[in-house]
Design a protein around this motif. Structure first.
Motif, mmCIF file in Angstrom:
data_model
loop_
_atom_site.group_PDB
_atom_site.id
_atom_site.type_symbol
_atom_site.label_atom_id
_atom_site.label_comp_id
_atom_site.label_asym_id
_atom_site.label_seq_id
_atom_site.Cartn_x
_atom_site.Cartn_y
_atom_site.Cartn_z
ATOM 1 N N ASP A 280 3.143 5.997 -7.299
ATOM 2 C CA ASP A 280 1.979 5.122 -7.443
ATOM 3 C C ASP A 280 1.915 4.303 -6.160
ATOM 4 N N THR A 281 0.888 4.504 -5.369
ATOM 5 C CA THR A 281 0.835 3.882 -4.048
ATOM 6 C C THR A 281 0.949 2.361 -4.129
ATOM 7 N N TYR A 282 0.292 1.753 -5.086
ATOM 8 C CA TYR A 282 0.324 0.292 -5.134
ATOM 9 C C TYR A 282 1.632 -0.232 -5.704
ATOM 10 N N GLN A 283 2.309 0.539 -6.542
ATOM 11 C CA GLN A 283 3.666 0.165 -6.928
ATOM 12 C C GLN A 283 4.600 0.240 -5.723
ATOM 13 N N VAL B 131 3.710 -0.216 -2.639
ATOM 14 C CA VAL B 131 3.385 -1.395 -1.840
ATOM 15 C C VAL B 131 4.156 -2.604 -2.356
ATOM 16 N N GLU B 132 4.204 -2.759 -3.678
ATOM 17 C CA GLU B 132 4.969 -3.869 -4.260
ATOM 18 C C GLU B 132 6.452 -3.752 -3.919
ATOM 19 N N TYR C 22 1.322 1.744 3.848
ATOM 20 C CA TYR C 22 1.852 0.627 3.062
ATOM 21 C C TYR C 22 2.108 -0.581 3.952
ATOM 22 N N GLU D 178 -1.061 -2.377 4.585
ATOM 23 C CA GLU D 178 -1.517 -3.077 3.385
ATOM 24 C C GLU D 178 -0.705 -4.351 3.150
ATOM 25 N N HIS E 187 -3.265 8.907 -7.083
ATOM 26 C CA HIS E 187 -3.022 7.725 -6.260
ATOM 27 C C HIS E 187 -3.087 8.069 -4.779
ATOM 28 N N TRP F 5 -6.074 6.892 -1.700
ATOM 29 C CA TRP F 5 -5.533 5.896 -0.778
ATOM 30 C C TRP F 5 -6.397 5.758 0.475
ATOM 31 N N VAL G 208 -6.835 2.383 3.212
ATOM 32 C CA VAL G 208 -6.613 0.965 3.513
ATOM 33 C C VAL G 208 -7.259 0.544 4.830
#
Length: 324
Positions: free
Chosen positions: A97-100, A102-103, A134, A137, A238, A242, A244
């Protein structure tokens, strides 16, 4: 005719250069490798770099070939397995999951800032491939990051796929992803595909190209036994979604974009667009390449990238002597 698949590949990095560390990200334990800055005296705070790497990769792939040189240049470097991959916790396994992720990168920065040996005013990012997306972002929103070097970055996967497939092919591809999602919902069984597949078609897989197959097969055999050749089909939603580029203008940190001149997987036009959208101070540096993965582990491409990155970091983040 047979060929030596390790010809021109950088030497293996000595595992004694690094130590295993564990930190948390949204309640999950992530496993990393810490490369302590060479020559750092007791009690001395060194500049630090957090790295993120290619799609499906683990910390033993690609990044050590950069971390070794950065360590020698006076930086403490952190590489790590994202959640669901390698030695890190998380379910389902091999789900990207790309945003996970990133986290996870944000929390890796947080972890580095808790270490006594880190100079909090000299923490940067040096990221490769999807990890470079990432890095963009994170840096766009996180002023704890003081400098950003992005290598062979994945910044606009959506339009990259659209360009590969054409409008009709892209529609069919999304239909297949949507059907897989429905099957998973109805069956409760996680749907997987190979990360890479062999000739002649290199498919079905998440990266159906020869260079990806050859790189990941080689890296798995040589240096990354924890890498798994599978990915959840849901990951591709995901990845394909993507993009950004729209956050590049938010950067306030010094930016270095490094990209190959020939890169079918992650076209140079999007690296240039990141550079053009970002405010000063910024630089772009082109490495003459034949494909994308040459900037993962191959000579002379990685050394050429590092020959630009190291002095740029010294000017924009500062080695340990500048901040002592």
């Amino acid at each position: 005719m047979t060929t030596d698949r390790t010809s021109g590949v950088m030497p293996l990095v000595n595992a004694a250069r690094r130590e295993k560390v564990i930190f948390t990200s949204e309640g999950l334990s992530l496993t990393g490798h810490l490369y302590r800055a060479a020559g750092t005296a007791d009690g001395e705070r060194a500049p630090a770099l957090v790295m993120a790497g290619p799609m499906t990769s683990v910390k033993e792939e690609t990044l050590p070939h950069y971390a070794e040189t950065l360590q020698e240049a006076g930086y403490t470097v952190l590489t790590f397995d994202n959640r669901n991959f390698g030695e890190s916790e998380g379910e389902p396994r091999q789900h990207l999951d790309t945003y996970q992720q990133v986290e996870d990168l944000k929390n890796a920065v947080s972890y580095m800032l808790t270490r006594e040996g880190t100079d909090p005013e000299r923490v940067g990012l040096c990221c490769v491939c999807l990890g470079a997306g990432y890095g963009l972002e994170v840096a766009a929103m996180d002023r704890r990051v003081k400098a950003v070097a992005l290598v062979a970055g994945g910044y606009n996967i959506t339009d990259t796929y659209l360009g590969f497939l054409g409008a009709e092919g892209f529609r069919d591809y999304l239909d297949n992803l949507n059907s897989s999602r429905q099957r998973q919902y109805e069956s409760g069984e996680i749907q997987y595909i190979p990360a890479v597949a062999g000739p002649p078609d290199y498919a079905p897989s998440s990266m159906p190209v020869q260079e990806a197959y050859e790189y990941y097969t080689r890296a798995h055999e040589r240096e990354a036994p924890n890498w798994e050749n599978r990915l959840t089909v849901a990951s591709m939603e995901h990845i394909v979604g993507w993009n950004v580029l729209g956050h590049a203008h938010l950067l306030e940190q010094p930016l270095l974009v490094v990209h190959g001149t020939t890169d079918v997987l992650l076209p140079p036009e999007y690296a240039r667009e990141v550079y053009e959208r970002a405010p000063e101070p910024k630089e772009i540096f082109w490495v003459e390449t034949h494909n994308h993965v040459e900037l993962y582990d191959q000579i002379p491409y990685v050394p050429r990238a590092l020959a630009k990155i190291v002095p740029w970091l010294e000017d924009n983040l500062g080695n340990r002597n500048l901040g002592a």
